[in-house]
Design a protein around this motif. Structure first.
Motif, PDB file in Angstrom:
ATOM      1  N   ARG A   9       0.839  -1.203   0.000  1.00 27.92           N
ATOM      2  CA  ARG A   9       0.000   0.000   0.000  1.00 27.92           C
ATOM      3  C   ARG A   9       0.869   1.246   0.000  1.00 27.92           C
ATOM      4  NH1 ARG A   9      -3.661  -2.907   3.386  1.00 27.92           N
ATOM      5  NH2 ARG A   9      -2.594  -2.142   5.250  1.00 27.92           N
ATOM      6  N   GLY A  10       1.966   1.195   0.791  1.00 32.79           N
ATOM      7  CA  GLY A  10       2.884   2.333   0.851  1.00 32.79           C
ATOM      8  C   GLY A  10       3.540   2.594  -0.487  1.00 32.79           C
ATOM      9  N   SER A  11       3.929   1.517  -1.173  1.00 41.32           N
ATOM     10  CA  SER A  11       4.558   1.646  -2.491  1.00 41.32           C
ATOM     11  C   SER A  11       3.566   2.189  -3.515  1.00 41.32           C
ATOM     12  CB  SER A  11       5.094   0.291  -2.963  1.00 41.32           C
ATOM     13  OG  SER A  11       6.103  -0.175  -2.088  1.00 41.32           O
ATOM     14  N   ASP A  12       2.324   1.706  -3.442  1.00 43.76           N
ATOM     15  CA  ASP A  12       1.286   2.178  -4.365  1.00 43.76           C
ATOM     16  C   ASP A  12       1.032   3.670  -4.182  1.00 43.76           C
ATOM     17  OD1 ASP A  12       1.031  -0.346  -5.377  1.00 43.76           O
ATOM     18  OD2 ASP A  12      -0.776  -0.849  -4.246  1.00 43.76           O
ATOM     19  N   THR A  13       0.964   4.103  -2.921  1.00 44.78           N
ATOM     20  CA  THR A  13       0.732   5.521  -2.633  1.00 44.78           C
ATOM     21  C   THR A  13       1.897   6.368  -3.128  1.00 44.78           C
ATOM     22  OG1 THR A  13      -0.562   4.974  -0.662  1.00 44.78           O
ATOM     23  CG2 THR A  13       0.285   7.218  -0.808  1.00 44.78           C
ATOM     24  N   LYS A  14       3.099   5.882  -2.900  1.00 40.64           N
ATOM     25  CA  LYS A  14       4.291   6.618  -3.330  1.00 40.64           C
ATOM     26  C   LYS A  14       4.314   6.773  -4.852  1.00 40.64           C
ATOM     27  CE  LYS A  14       9.169   6.977  -2.133  1.00 40.64           C
ATOM     28  NZ  LYS A  14      10.282   6.379  -1.364  1.00 40.64           N
ATOM     29  N   ASN A  15       3.967   5.707  -5.563  1.00 39.92           N
ATOM     30  CA  ASN A  15       3.922   5.773  -7.028  1.00 39.92           C
ATOM     31  C   ASN A  15       2.825   6.721  -7.510  1.00 39.92           C
ATOM     32  OD1 ASN A  15       6.049   3.975  -7.472  1.00 39.92           O
ATOM     33  ND2 ASN A  15       4.699   2.186  -7.416  1.00 39.92           N
ATOM     34  N   ARG A  36      -0.170  20.668  -1.299  1.00 43.89           N
ATOM     35  CA  ARG A  36      -1.610  20.566  -1.044  1.00 43.89           C
ATOM     36  C   ARG A  36      -2.353  20.067  -2.286  1.00 43.89           C
ATOM     37  NH1 ARG A  36      -4.405  25.610   1.762  1.00 43.89           N
ATOM     38  NH2 ARG A  36      -2.988  24.826   3.382  1.00 43.89           N
ATOM     39  N   LYS A  37      -1.984  20.623  -3.461  1.00 43.53           N
ATOM     40  CA  LYS A  37      -2.627  20.190  -4.714  1.00 43.53           C
ATOM     41  C   LYS A  37      -2.311  18.727  -5.010  1.00 43.53           C
ATOM     42  CE  LYS A  37      -2.914  24.546  -7.297  1.00 43.53           C
ATOM     43  NZ  LYS A  37      -2.352  25.343  -8.415  1.00 43.53           N
ATOM     44  N   ILE A  38      -1.058  18.362  -4.798  1.00 48.71           N
ATOM     45  CA  ILE A  38      -0.653  16.975  -5.061  1.00 48.71           C
ATOM     46  C   ILE A  38      -1.446  16.020  -4.174  1.00 48.71           C
ATOM     47  CG2 ILE A  38       1.258  15.324  -4.926  1.00 48.71           C
ATOM     48  CD1 ILE A  38       3.148  17.686  -5.582  1.00 48.71           C
ATOM     49  N   ALA A  39      -1.523  16.349  -2.888  1.00 48.29           N
ATOM     50  CA  ALA A  39      -2.237  15.493  -1.939  1.00 48.29           C
ATOM     51  C   ALA A  39      -3.722  15.377  -2.304  1.00 48.29           C
ATOM     52  CB  ALA A  39      -2.088  16.048  -0.526  1.00 48.29           C
ATOM     53  N   ALA A  40      -4.328  16.504  -2.700  1.00 48.58           N
ATOM     54  CA  ALA A  40      -5.756  16.506  -3.046  1.00 48.58           C
ATOM     55  C   ALA A  40      -6.014  15.598  -4.249  1.00 48.58           C
ATOM     56  CB  ALA A  40      -6.211  17.929  -3.349  1.00 48.58           C
ATOM     57  N   GLU A  41      -5.125  15.653  -5.246  1.00 48.37           N
ATOM     58  CA  GLU A  41      -5.295  14.815  -6.445  1.00 48.37           C
ATOM     59  C   GLU A  41      -5.073  13.330  -6.135  1.00 48.37           C
ATOM     60  OE1 GLU A  41      -6.148  15.387  -9.716  1.00 48.37           O
ATOM     61  OE2 GLU A  41      -6.787  17.363  -8.998  1.00 48.37           O
ATOM     62  N   VAL A  42      -4.151  13.060  -5.219  1.00 48.78           N
ATOM     63  CA  VAL A  42      -3.879  11.676  -4.822  1.00 48.78           C
ATOM     64  C   VAL A  42      -5.037  11.130  -3.990  1.00 48.78           C
ATOM     65  CG1 VAL A  42      -2.343  10.163  -3.483  1.00 48.78           C
ATOM     66  CG2 VAL A  42      -1.375  11.931  -4.949  1.00 48.78           C
ATOM     67  N   GLY A  43      -5.688  12.050  -3.229  1.00 47.57           N
ATOM     68  CA  GLY A  43      -6.798  11.638  -2.364  1.00 47.57           C
ATOM     69  C   GLY A  43      -6.361  11.323  -0.952  1.00 47.57           C
ATOM     70  N   ILE A  44      -5.302  12.005  -0.491  1.00 45.65           N
ATOM     71  CA  ILE A  44      -4.799  11.811   0.878  1.00 45.65           C
ATOM     72  C   ILE A  44      -4.637  13.174   1.544  1.00 45.65           C
ATOM     73  CG2 ILE A  44      -3.599   9.651   0.345  1.00 45.65           C
ATOM     74  CD1 ILE A  44      -0.999  11.230   0.091  1.00 45.65           C
ATOM     75  N   ARG A  45      -4.458  13.157   2.864  1.00 48.91           N
ATOM     76  CA  ARG A  45      -4.203  14.407   3.583  1.00 48.91           C
ATOM     77  C   ARG A  45      -2.819  14.938   3.212  1.00 48.91           C
ATOM     78  NH1 ARG A  45      -5.798  11.067   7.596  1.00 48.91           N
ATOM     79  NH2 ARG A  45      -3.675  11.070   8.444  1.00 48.91           N
ATOM     80  N   GLU A  46      -2.664  16.251   3.272  1.00 49.37           N
ATOM     81  CA  GLU A  46      -1.366  16.867   2.951  1.00 49.37           C
ATOM     82  C   GLU A  46      -0.264  16.312   3.849  1.00 49.37           C
ATOM     83  OE1 GLU A  46       0.757  21.303   2.784  1.00 49.37           O
ATOM     84  OE2 GLU A  46      -1.440  21.132   2.970  1.00 49.37           O
ATOM     85  N   SER A  47      -0.587  16.118   5.114  1.00 48.90           N
ATOM     86  CA  SER A  47       0.412  15.619   6.063  1.00 48.90           C
ATOM     87  C   SER A  47       0.891  14.214   5.711  1.00 48.90           C
ATOM     88  CB  SER A  47      -0.154  15.635   7.482  1.00 48.90           C
ATOM     89  OG  SER A  47      -1.322  14.819   7.560  1.00 48.90           O
ATOM     90  N   HIS A  52       6.140   9.851   2.983  1.00 46.31           N
ATOM     91  CA  HIS A  52       6.843   9.287   1.833  1.00 46.31           C
ATOM     92  C   HIS A  52       7.976  10.194   1.330  1.00 46.31           C
ATOM     93  CE1 HIS A  52       3.609   6.305   1.502  1.00 46.31           C
ATOM     94  NE2 HIS A  52       2.771   7.309   1.725  1.00 46.31           N
ATOM     95  N   TYR A  53       7.763  11.507   1.412  1.00 45.97           N
ATOM     96  CA  TYR A  53       8.769  12.470   0.945  1.00 45.97           C
ATOM     97  C   TYR A  53       8.893  13.592   1.955  1.00 45.97           C
ATOM     98  CZ  TYR A  53       8.218  10.049  -3.505  1.00 45.97           C
ATOM     99  OH  TYR A  53       8.184   9.088  -4.473  1.00 45.97           O
ATOM    100  N   LYS A  54      10.122  14.062   2.142  1.00 35.58           N
ATOM    101  CA  LYS A  54      10.331  15.079   3.183  1.00 35.58           C
ATOM    102  C   LYS A  54       9.844  16.464   2.760  1.00 35.58           C
ATOM    103  CE  LYS A  54      15.218  15.888   2.026  1.00 35.58           C
ATOM    104  NZ  LYS A  54      16.615  15.815   2.527  1.00 35.58           N
ATOM    105  N   ASN A  55       9.809  16.734   1.442  1.00 36.27           N
ATOM    106  CA  ASN A  55       9.314  18.026   0.968  1.00 36.27           C
ATOM    107  C   ASN A  55       9.021  17.952  -0.536  1.00 36.27           C
ATOM    108  OD1 ASN A  55      11.885  18.205  -0.306  1.00 36.27           O
ATOM    109  ND2 ASN A  55      12.737  19.249   1.490  1.00 36.27           N
ATOM    110  N   LYS A  56       8.528  19.065  -1.086  1.00 34.62           N
ATOM    111  CA  LYS A  56       8.174  19.089  -2.513  1.00 34.62           C
ATOM    112  C   LYS A  56       9.409  18.930  -3.392  1.00 34.62           C
ATOM    113  CE  LYS A  56       6.867  22.964  -4.623  1.00 34.62           C
ATOM    114  NZ  LYS A  56       6.047  24.091  -5.123  1.00 34.62           N
ATOM    115  N   GLU A  57      10.534  19.474  -2.981  1.00 34.62           N
ATOM    116  CA  GLU A  57      11.747  19.372  -3.789  1.00 34.62           C
ATOM    117  C   GLU A  57      12.162  17.912  -3.984  1.00 34.62           C
ATOM    118  OE1 GLU A  57      16.140  21.415  -4.146  1.00 34.62           O
ATOM    119  OE2 GLU A  57      15.436  20.863  -2.154  1.00 34.62           O
TER     120      GLU A  57
END
Length: 205
Positions: A9-15, A36-47, A52-57
Motif C-alpha cells: 500500500r505504501g509503495s502504491d501511494t508513493k507511485n 496541497r494540490k498533489i495530496a488533493a489529487e492523490v486523495g490523501i491528507r497533505e500531512s 513518503h517524501y520530506k518536501n516538494k523538492e
C-alpha cells in the motif's frame, strides 16, 4: 512468504504521488504545483505526503530522475552484443531517445526542467549524473567496441559519444521550444534517423 500488504500500500501511494506530481508539475510548474494540490489529487491528507517524501523538492527530484534517465538501460554484455552490429546500436539508442522526445508527459517535464536547472544545484548534479554521464558512458562503451572490431575509425570514443549525443539533445531542445509556442514539429520527425545515417557515414570504416 506472505505478502506485506502495508508495504505494498505504501509503495502504491508513493507511485501515485509521483504520477500525480509529474502531471501537476508539467501543468503548473514547480512553484504552482503545491504539496496541497498533489495530496488533493492523490486523495490523501497533505500531512500524509510527508510519510513518503520530506518536501516538494524531493518529489520533484524523483520525478526529474525519471525524465533524465538514459533511454538505454543495458548491461555491458548487452551493449557489446548490440555494438558488434554497428549502426543498429546507434539506431536503437536514437529511436528510444526520439520516443522520449515526443512523449507528451516527458516533453512537458523536460521543458520545466530546463527552466529549473538554472535555479537548483541538486537538479543540475542529477542531470549530470543521471543523463549526461550515463549516456556518455553507454555510447562511448559501444563506440570503443566498434573501434576494436574495425567497424568505425579509431578515435577517442568519449569524444565520439559527445559528438553523437549533442545533436540528439539539440533536436530535443528544438522540439521543446517549438511546442512551447504551439509551432509544428513535423519537420523534425525524421531528423533523428537522418542524424544516424549522416553520423554513421562519417565514422564507419
Amino acid at each position: 512468504m506472505p505478502e506485506n500488504k502495508d508495504f505494498k500500500r505504501g509503495s502504491d501511494t508513493k507511485n501515485k504521488i509521483l504520477n500525480v506530481a509529474r502531471t501537476l508539475f508539467s501543468q503548473y510548474g514547480y512553484k504552482g504545483a503545491s504539496v496541497r494540490k498533489i495530496a488533493a489529487e492523490v486523495g490523501i491528507r497533505e500531512s500524509a505526503i510527508y510519510n513518503h517524501y520530506k518536501n516538494k523538492e524531493e518529489i520533484f527530484l524523483e520525478v526529474a530522475k525519471e525524465i533524465f534517465s538514459s533511454p538505454f538501460s543495458l548491461s555491458s554484455e548487452e551493449i557489446q552484443e548490440l555494438a558488434l552490429r554497428g549502426k543498429p546500436f546507434l539506431h536503437k539508442f536514437t529511436m528510444q531517445y526520439k520516443m522520449l522526445t515526443f512523449d507528451k508527459k516527458n516533453e512537458n517535464m523536460f521543458r520545466l526542467l530546463m527552466i529549473e536547472l538554472m535555479q537548483n544545484k541538486e537538479l543540475r548534479e542529477q542531470f549530470m549524473s543521471e543523463f549526461h554521464d550515463k549516456n556518455i558512458k553507454t555510447l562511448s562503451e559501444g563506440f570503443f567496441i566498434m573501434m576494436q572490431n574495425n567497424l568505425i575509425r579509431s578515435s577517442d570514443p568519449m569524444m565520439v559519444a559527445y559528438e553523437f549525443i549533442s545533436t540528439l539533445f539539440y533536436i530535443r531542445l528544438q522540439v521543446t521550444i517549438l511546442k512551447f509556442d504551439s509551432n509544428s514539429t513535423n519537420h523534425l520527425a525524421t531528423q533523428f534517423e537522418k542524424h544516424v545515417d549522416f553520423f554513421w557515414e562519417s565514422i564507419r570504416v
